[in-house]
Write an enzyme that holds these catalytic residues in place. Sequence first.
Site, PDB file in Angstrom:
ATOM      1  N   CYS A 382       0.838  -1.197   0.000  1.00  0.00           N
ATOM      2  CA  CYS A 382       0.000   0.000   0.000  1.00  0.00           C
ATOM      3  C   CYS A 382       0.878   1.254   0.000  1.00  0.00           C
ATOM      4  O   CYS A 382       1.503   1.560  -1.016  1.00  0.00           O
ATOM      5  CB  CYS A 382      -0.964  -0.032   1.183  1.00  0.00           C
ATOM      6  SG  CYS A 382      -2.339   1.130   1.014  1.00  0.00           S
ATOM      7  N   HIS A 516      -3.614  -5.076   0.094  1.00  0.00           N
ATOM      8  CA  HIS A 516      -3.164  -5.633   1.373  1.00  0.00           C
ATOM      9  C   HIS A 516      -3.257  -7.158   1.332  1.00  0.00           C
ATOM     10  O   HIS A 516      -4.238  -7.746   1.803  1.00  0.00           O
ATOM     11  CB  HIS A 516      -4.004  -5.084   2.523  1.00  0.00           C
ATOM     12  CG  HIS A 516      -3.735  -3.655   2.845  1.00  0.00           C
ATOM     13  ND1 HIS A 516      -2.772  -3.255   3.733  1.00  0.00           N
ATOM     14  CD2 HIS A 516      -4.303  -2.523   2.355  1.00  0.00           C
ATOM     15  CE1 HIS A 516      -2.749  -1.933   3.802  1.00  0.00           C
ATOM     16  NE2 HIS A 516      -3.663  -1.463   2.976  1.00  0.00           N
ATOM     17  N   GLU A 518      -1.871  -9.309   3.123  1.00  0.00           N
ATOM     18  CA  GLU A 518      -1.880  -9.926   4.450  1.00  0.00           C
ATOM     19  C   GLU A 518      -3.288 -10.277   4.918  1.00  0.00           C
ATOM     20  O   GLU A 518      -3.474 -11.161   5.764  1.00  0.00           O
ATOM     21  CB  GLU A 518      -1.195  -9.026   5.468  1.00  0.00           C
ATOM     22  CG  GLU A 518      -1.927  -7.737   5.824  1.00  0.00           C
ATOM     23  CD  GLU A 518      -1.589  -6.555   4.937  1.00  0.00           C
ATOM     24  OE1 GLU A 518      -1.764  -5.407   5.370  1.00  0.00           O
ATOM     25  OE2 GLU A 518      -1.136  -6.791   3.789  1.00  0.00           O
TER      26      GLU A 518
END
Length: 544
Positions: A382, A516, A518
């Site tokens: 990001c 993102h 994750e």
Amino acid sequence: MTRFIFITGGVVSSLGKGLMAASLAALLQARGYRVRIRKFDPYLNVDPGTMSPYQHGEVYVTDDGAETDLDLGHYERFTGVSARQSDNITSGRIYQTIIQKERRGDYLGATVQVIPHVTDAIKEFAKAETQDLDFVLCEIGGTVGDIESLPFIEAIRQLRNELGRELTLSVHVTLVPYIAAAGELKTKPTQHSVRELTSLGIQPDVLLCRCEHPLPETERAKIAAFCNVRKEAVIPALDAKSIYAVPLQYHAEGLDNEVLRAFGLESEGEPDLGRWDDIIDRQSNPEGEVTIGVVGKYVGLADAYKSLNEALTHGGLSNRVKVNIKWIDAELFEQSEEDIATALEPMNAILVPGGFGERGSEGKIAAVKFARERHVPFFGICLGMQMACIEGARNTAGLSGASSTEFGPTNEPIVGIITEWMSEEGIQKRETGGDMGGTMRLGAYDAVLDGNSHVASIYGSKNISERHRHRYEVNVHYKDALEQGGLVFSGMSPDGELPEIVERPDHPWFIGVQFHPELKSRPFAPHPLFASFVKAALQQSRLV
């Protein structure tokens, strides 16, 4: 037939109700049941989107674009069930909805009150979209006795009466503190907490007792007698070495068996916990280790990067290595290059995560430069990708004044705010000076990868979907200049307007992503980018 499990907490906050809910859901899932978990948050924010990470930890984003509590990350990681907008509700959102209805005249002149209007809205949320589910676990945020949680407690009390005890269960998480001077575990706080909950009309069926020392049978029996529950329903919950050991630990103490017994369901054999055993085996018996430096802004609070921390752990599980994370404050790099080298030279890889605002940005750019020049594996997420683009513009594309409009006016806006973009629902628009809440590019968006790129080989596909949460984008008009400097745009939005991934082909591992990743990593299904990144860090460690 859907059954509801209501999870409350007492004595103190931060007892791990979210982890407990996720673990219980995983155990029920391992027995073949279909589960979903929901979070009721008593605070008045509509959602956590505008809250500081120091106040509430990370903001977890779902595929459908909801900004939610970080506990939903636990729910997804433990069950693999993707959360939705309908899985997190706050007092703010409840009151906002009710006030909007009142202003429209939907209540036909009635006096709008907490009971029945607020409690009815909470009950509707709890029961919505629960078809084809065996269990819905509802975690009530806060601590029993807090004034802001009272409407939620009242709502679940009413639900228990309306649905019947055969379809509802109350699990209360409490603390059994150890008094070192006396050398004893004390049960009185748990007794008082249960008494408080009972005074509000809810008798718990199962007690999960957090404690630092084993709970003796005498104390377990004492809690059962004073709290009006079966002794077998008093479940000790000692601290675990890993959060992924918690489902195994709770099963060993009989939590899932007791929950099924309370519902009148037979425990047929043992649950299939093989994948949890494998995770613990990989954690306990690593075949190597790596150190990854995370250069961020909120490094003083681990929960600010909760999903990132877990995704790196998952990458370690995939490679059967231990991942040591070194949290580094980006502002430390804004003093001298000597400080940068001292901090980053011991790292096997460098990651610059997401964030907002100018503070620490120059330090992040310096970390990118170090990784590029020293050929250390680099992962930008990001804002980290945006910093990689600014670093590339300044140092390899000859645009010395490159910056982001997020940080103020600039003649070379490599990164800028976008006011219009395409989604599955059509064109989305945003005003530059509009509200902060819910106005970012949120949720899952598709991207198309260059078939010859590094990321395409990592994903094994040219078409991906990842979750976003950002207000600023890399300016596509600088694509040619940046690519001439060696920074290749290897992933774009389907319409070719929004850069999604950049990489450096002349570098061992240098990838920046606007999304993102994750948020979609699971312990039993590590995200491919994190698995590859940790593998690159392992290879780097062997070069030292």
